[in-house]
Design an enzyme around this catalytic site. Structure first.
Site, PDB file in Angstrom:
ATOM      1  N   ALA A  43       0.600  -1.511   0.233  1.00 41.06           N
ATOM      2  CA  ALA A  43       0.062   0.043  -0.383  1.00 41.06           C
ATOM      3  C   ALA A  43       0.669   1.866   0.015  1.00 41.06           C
ATOM      4  CB  ALA A  43      -0.761   0.072   1.016  1.00 41.06           C
ATOM      5  N   THR A  93       7.353   4.094   5.280  1.00 35.60           N
ATOM      6  CA  THR A  93       6.832   5.603   4.837  1.00 35.60           C
ATOM      7  C   THR A  93       7.607   6.442   5.473  1.00 35.60           C
ATOM      8  OG1 THR A  93       4.918   5.734   6.962  1.00 35.60           O
ATOM      9  CG2 THR A  93       4.243   4.788   5.248  1.00 35.60           C
ATOM     10  N   GLY A 203      20.779  12.421  -4.791  1.00 40.92           N
ATOM     11  CA  GLY A 203      19.820  12.029  -3.588  1.00 40.92           C
ATOM     12  C   GLY A 203      20.512  12.011  -2.690  1.00 40.92           C
ATOM     13  N   GLU A 206      17.409  16.223   1.562  1.00 41.25           N
ATOM     14  CA  GLU A 206      15.624  15.826   1.650  1.00 41.25           C
ATOM     15  C   GLU A 206      15.399  16.924  -0.133  1.00 41.25           C
ATOM     16  OE1 GLU A 206      13.390  14.027   2.876  1.00 41.25           O
ATOM     17  OE2 GLU A 206      14.729  12.919   3.915  1.00 41.25           O
ATOM     18  N   LYS A 221      17.293  11.867  16.060  1.00 40.27           N
ATOM     19  CA  LYS A 221      18.264  10.642  15.728  1.00 40.27           C
ATOM     20  C   LYS A 221      19.450   9.949  17.177  1.00 40.27           C
ATOM     21  CE  LYS A 221      19.184   9.891  10.898  1.00 40.27           C
ATOM     22  NZ  LYS A 221      20.481   9.583  10.044  1.00 40.27           N
ATOM     23  N   GLY A 337      20.752   5.723   2.121  1.00 43.47           N
ATOM     24  CA  GLY A 337      20.605   5.392   0.682  1.00 43.47           C
ATOM     25  C   GLY A 337      19.507   4.846   0.943  1.00 43.47           C
TER      26      GLY A 337
END
Length: 357
Positions: A43, A93, A203, A206, A221, A337
């Site tokens: 999903a 997500t 990449g 953000e 973190k 990554g």
């Protein structure tokens, strides 16, 4: 053969890479560990695809053609209708809303493996209630990728803490994107904005690089590690040195920030010029356990130290304990990554699968 039924929420870079890695590992896991990983449901934030038994390699085109709108209750009802056991929900997500479904998933038979840091960085009430739910329903919650992507930092911290050794301090470069930015900026002559643009193109940052430069990700973190050591701290207890100047903060649109990013060049050039000889800039997280001080800051570091020798986009964690003395345990490697993060999720899945009946 132990059948494990996995529901993947979030099929972007990390989630889709994880599915690919599971397909590649299936045969080996069956032969060597007698584990059969099956993915009957995938999903994204809006749509779900239900597959009979397990996904095929053509799942992306199937998802595009046959997915439907859903609620979490729809997924739970479908799984219960199939009488599946050994259930694992994957949170790939970055959604603050999705973590609110953890409680319902746990109460309906799911263990959780998550790359999403949010559940572990919300208020202590949510954090402790989640763990009480896990205890009440005898479920596991694994989240090694929350801090070091594929690096075993959380597992190591837990092992040291549970062994009775006293952890005095944890410090390091927690952000792969900012590791690349400062490793490159300090060693080369390019302006800061150019290096930041390179990191974006690779990449590593953000989509809005201010998310990285703000220090909030490093702070999350650091907060997660502090809570692993049973410190009762909140996000607002972290002292964060943001690298985003006030004139370019959240009151400025992303397009405005990008058009004015060269305004970062002079202040960072001056910081580099002011460095002592043989020193480099590093953006670090530091936890002083005894004093419960959590800091995210830009520092000058000897280039011959463990932090100073860092290359590329690697992360590094130094763990100072009573037993290790002045020589910390050092964990270093790729800290960002999609491949390493997905691999970290798969490692957690296998670890959990080995403990299920």
């Amino acid at each position: 053969m132990k059948k494990i039924h996995i529901v993947v929420f979030g099929i972007g870079n990390v989630g889709s890479t994880l599915i690919s890695q599971i397909h590649k590992a299936k045969k080996r896991l069956k032969q060597q560990q007698e584990i059969d990983l099956r993915i009957p449901v995938v999903a994204n934030s809006r749509l779900v695809f239900f597959e009979n038994e397990t996904l095929s390699n053509a799942w992306e085109s199937d998802f595009s053609e046959f997915s439907v709108p859903y609620t979490i209750e729809d997924v739970i009802q479908y799984i219960q209708g199939k009488n599946y056991d050994n259930l694992i929900a994957i949170d790939a997500t970055a959604s603050s809303g999705f973590v609110q479904h953890y409680e319902s998933l746990i109460q309906n038979g799911f263990h959780i493996v998550s790359a999403n840091k949010i559940a572990n960085t919300l208020g202590l009430d949510f954090y402790e209630n989640l763990r009480q739910n896990l205890k009440d329903y005898n479920k596991k919650f694994l989240y090694e990728t929350n801090v070091g992507a594929g690096l075993p930092i959380i597992e190591t911290i837990k092992s040291i803490y549970n062994s009775g050794d006293t952890i005095q301090k944890i410090r390091g470069v927690f952000s792969g994107s900012l590791s690349y930015v400062f490793n490159t900026f300090t060693s080369e002559s390019e302006p800061f904005s150019t290096v930041l643009s390179k990191a974006e193109n690779l990449g590593l940052t953000e989509p809005d690089a201010r998310e990285d430069l703000s220090g909030n990700d490093v702070a999350r973190k650091l907060l997660i590690l502090a809570r692993e050591l049973n410190l009762k701290v909140e996000f607002q207890n972290v002292n964060i040195e943001s690298l985003v100047p006030k004139q370019l903060n959240g009151n400025t649109t992303l397009n405005q920030f990008k058009s004015r990013v060269k305004e970062l060049d002079l202040p960072f050039h001056e910081k580099k010029l002011s460095l002592p000889k043989d020193h480099v800039l590093r953006y670090v997280g530091e936890l002083n356990v005894a004093d419960e001080i959590l800091e995210v800051k830009l520092i000058s570091e000897d280039k011959n130290s463990a932090l100073g020798q860092l290359k590329g986009s690697d992360s590094i964690f130094e763990v100072f304990t009573e037993s290790y003395g002045n020589q910390p345990l050092v964990i270093q490697g790729a800290g960002a990554g999609k491949e390493v993060t997905a691999r970290g999720l798969l490692s957690d899945i296998i670890k959990l699968s080995n403990h299920l009946n």
